[in-house]
Design a protein around this motif. Structure first.
Motif, PDB file in Angstrom:
ATOM      1  N   LEU A  58     -46.984  68.760  26.424  1.00 42.07           N
ATOM      2  CA  LEU A  58     -47.943  69.426  26.030  1.00 42.07           C
ATOM      3  C   LEU A  58     -47.586  70.106  24.436  1.00 42.07           C
ATOM      4  O   LEU A  58     -48.316  69.967  23.409  1.00 42.07           O
ATOM      5  N   ALA A  59     -46.100  70.675  24.454  1.00 40.29           N
ATOM      6  CA  ALA A  59     -45.724  70.977  23.419  1.00 40.29           C
ATOM      7  C   ALA A  59     -45.743  69.953  22.247  1.00 40.29           C
ATOM      8  O   ALA A  59     -45.925  70.217  21.009  1.00 40.29           O
ATOM      9  N   ASN A  60     -45.347  68.548  22.540  1.00 40.33           N
ATOM     10  CA  ASN A  60     -45.097  67.465  21.607  1.00 40.33           C
ATOM     11  C   ASN A  60     -46.663  67.281  20.957  1.00 40.33           C
ATOM     12  O   ASN A  60     -46.924  66.896  19.789  1.00 40.33           O
ATOM     13  N   VAL A  61     -47.655  67.167  21.871  1.00 40.89           N
ATOM     14  CA  VAL A  61     -48.898  67.125  21.582  1.00 40.89           C
ATOM     15  C   VAL A  61     -49.513  68.094  20.739  1.00 40.89           C
ATOM     16  O   VAL A  61     -50.045  67.960  19.570  1.00 40.89           O
ATOM     17  N   GLY A  62     -49.241  69.498  21.113  1.00 46.71           N
ATOM     18  CA  GLY A  62     -49.730  70.448  20.244  1.00 46.71           C
ATOM     19  C   GLY A  62     -48.968  70.254  19.077  1.00 46.71           C
ATOM     20  O   GLY A  62     -49.589  70.686  17.832  1.00 46.71           O
ATOM     21  N   LEU A  63     -47.404  69.963  18.730  1.00 46.72           N
ATOM     22  CA  LEU A  63     -46.861  70.060  17.637  1.00 46.72           C
ATOM     23  C   LEU A  63     -47.351  68.918  16.592  1.00 46.72           C
ATOM     24  O   LEU A  63     -47.549  69.155  15.366  1.00 46.72           O
ATOM     25  N   LEU A  64     -47.931  67.896  16.993  1.00 48.60           N
ATOM     26  CA  LEU A  64     -48.407  66.617  16.333  1.00 48.60           C
ATOM     27  C   LEU A  64     -49.929  67.143  15.732  1.00 48.60           C
ATOM     28  O   LEU A  64     -50.145  66.951  14.627  1.00 48.60           O
ATOM     29  N   ALA A  65     -50.575  67.577  16.657  1.00 46.58           N
ATOM     30  CA  ALA A  65     -52.079  68.007  16.358  1.00 46.58           C
ATOM     31  C   ALA A  65     -52.047  69.217  15.087  1.00 46.58           C
ATOM     32  O   ALA A  65     -52.764  69.169  14.036  1.00 46.58           O
TER      33      ALA A  65
END
Length: 596
Positions: A30-37
């Motif tokens: 989730l942190a990776n998804v949020g970071l990219l978005a």
């Protein structure tokens, strides 16, 4: 599915560590998804602000991005630490469980498996389960937790994009893995089987090098190993090709989902229904959201292999459960005259125990229907009676002993232990049978340890005085006194520091410590010189003083000390009586016992 649930049951002692691993892995995703978005939104917002010539607060998004980067790094480290620790804990649980099962299996169940096959289950099959949590269970649980969260967030911005993203996730995380699982389901079992066959073939080749060389069959055995190796490699290639295909298809689906999202969002941005910065954010959000399921195809490729290995391991557990007690279909009448209040486990006898065989027959697997190793054998041995089994090779002597000891399963007839009442042998647990019966095999293994260690295998509670006495009774006293370390003398691998006669007498000392009710001797004086033979015979006569004895031998000196001789031939009882009486009546018996 049954094996999957049984594997989950093995995970229960470490479920807290595993759930913590799921939480940290989900947090990382989730942190990776949020970071990219958010990075996409931030860059697009900065560009839009620059073009418009307006100011914007970049401290807050920059702080959020830095925070997510720290969270991703910290959670990734914690996830690696926790999940690998949980994997090792599960692996240790499985290994201990397998070894404990093998330790509890009776000789019959072990004898029906090749040693190489058992070794394959202990090593390759357990290693195949090494990745069950990390590569199979963890990705599934993370997908179940993270996909709803990601789709809900995307739906908050645009429901149509969320629908496109969900469709792509279902294709990559469900449809593709199901297709792979069906495609590789059969080959997974074949792969495990080929691995076991290859190990068995190599083991046979290594152990039989001398015979293969003598019969010039080395090349044919090598060809057999190469053929199995080729089949195994073909299965591995098939699996790797399927994984590569799944990776390629997954990448295509991810790119198409992102392009479809862009095609849907561009008109909305052009019409002003959606802020322009959301185009970059949602496009990258969709792209990053597939990280929640990208490992599922590999998980479903690993799953059949893990379940196949688990099935072979759990087969040992099932054998243990089956052999834990007597057949539930047996009625109290089947247990002879034993009363329900007197269970077979309570059998004890300090002064020997009789044996009875009633219409016992045995046929080896793949043998002709009329080719019986034992054919309707009836024998009665009274308590403390000394009985010898005599017969040419292939007459059924070893088969009979293996049936008595429980090494091979009974097929027809009844074997009874006679104490205060008669009890079916198969109604007695393996542990109780080993207490009642001691077997002095022709080939006796000496473990790499001290003399005391080897004696403790037979009697763990024996004191040093008892071990010393047993060694003296077994005619090992003089040799033992000459050793500087006495009972603490190490014997080396396979007892290489002992002669054959000393090794046989040490085995007799073990029997003396155990003091079994029934003593089975298999050619106890075979291969010994006259001096060693006389010493071993004295020790044997002492060991036989209080036990019921069944001795396989053709040694006239031993036969003369037996109360009765049973002469077997072609699986049948040819004659029965004292050694002297059989010699007087049967010329063939005289020839049989004088040529050895």
């Amino acid at each position: 599915m049954t094996n999957f649930l049984r594997l989950l049951h093995l995970c229960r002692p470490y479920y807290k560590a595993m759930l913590l691993g799921v939480f940290l892995t989900g947090l990382t995703v989730l942190a990776n998804v949020g970071l990219l978005a958010i990075s996409g939104w931030f860059l697009a917002s900065m560009a839009a602000a620059g073009i418009a010539g307006v100011q914007m607060n970049y401290f807050t998004p920059a702080g959020i991005i830095r925070f997510l980067a720290i969270v991703r790094s910290a959670s990734r480290y914690g996830e690696r630490l926790v999940t690998h620790n949980a994997t090792f804990l599960l692996l240790s649980e499985i290994r201990v469980n397998v070894f404990a099962t093998l330790g509890k299996l009776n000789n019959q169940d072990l004898a029906m498996n090749r040693s190489a096959d058992l070794f394959n289950r202990m090593q390759d099959d357990v290693d195949a389960l090494d990745k069950f949590y990390l590569n199979v269970l963890l990705p599934m649980l993370v997908a179940l937790v993270c996909v709803p969260i990601v789709i809900t967030i995307i739906a908050g911005f645009n429901a149509q994009v969320a629908f496109i993203c969900l469709g792509g996730i279902v294709l990559v995380g469900v449809c593709l893995p199901i297709r792979l699982s069906r495609k590789l389901g059969c080959s997974a079992g074949q792969q495990t089987q080929r691995s076991a066959e290859l190990r068995e073939a190599l083991s046979e080749m290594l152990s039989g090098q001398r015979e293969l060389a003598l019969y010039q069959a080395t090349n044919s055995q090598l060809a057999k190993c190469n053929a199995i190796q080729k089949d195994y490699n073909d299965l591995l290639d098939q699996r790797h090709k399927a994984l590569a295909d799944s990776d390629g298809l997954s990448l295509i689906v991810v790119q198409l989902a992102m392009l479809a999202s862009v095609a849907l969002l561009v008109p909305l941005v052009s019409s002003g229904q959606l802020p322009n910065v959301h185009l970059a954010m949602l496009s990258l959000f969709v792209l990053a959201s597939f990280e929640t399921v990208l490992t599922l195809p590999n998980a479903f490729i690993q799953l059949p292999v893990a379940l196949s290995a688990a099935g072979r391991i759990f087969a040992l557990h099932d054998k243990l459960a089956k052999s834990a007690g007597f057949d539930a279909s047996e009625t109290p009448q089947d247990l002879g005259s034993a009363s329900p209040a007197s269970l077979p486990q309570d059998i004890t006898s300090d002064l020997g125990m009789g044996l009875g065989l009633q219409n016992v027959s045995y046929r080896y697997a793949n043998a002709a229907l009329d080719d019986l190793a034992l054919n309707n054998v009836n024998i009665t041995i009274n308590a403390q009676q000394k009985v010898a089994l005599v017969g040419p090779s292939g007459s059924g002597k070893s088969t009979l002993v293996n049936l008595l000891s429980g090494l091979w399963p009974e097929q027809q007839g009844r074997i009874l232990f006679n104490a205060e009442y008669e009890v079916l042998a198969k109604a007695i647990s393996f542990e109780k049978r080993t207490q009642l019966m001691g077997i002095l095999a022709q080939q006796h293994h000496i473990f790499d340890g001290t003399i005391a260690d080897n004696l403790h295998y037979a009697a763990p509670e024996a004191s040093r005085e008892q071990m010393q006495t047993a060694c003296e009774q077994a005619q090992l006293g003089e040799w033992l006194y000459e050793l500087p370390n006495g009972l603490n003398t190490r014997l080396g691998s396979a007892g290489r520091r002992m002669s054959q006669g000393q090794s046989r007498r040490l085995a007799i000392a073990q029997m003396l410590l155990r003091n079994p009710a029934i003593l089975v001797l298999d050619e106890p004086t075979e291969g010994l010189d006259n001096q060693s033979k006389q010493a071993v015979m004295q020790a044997i006569m002492l060991a036989m003083s209080r036990s019921t004895v069944l001795c396989i031998t053709h040694d006239p000196d031993l036969l003369q000390n037996m109360d009765k001789v049973i002469w077997l031939e072609n699986g049948k009882v040819r004659g029965e009586g004292t050694h002297q009486a059989l010699q007087a009546i049967h010329g063939e018996y005289l020839e049989l016992t004088t040529r050895f």
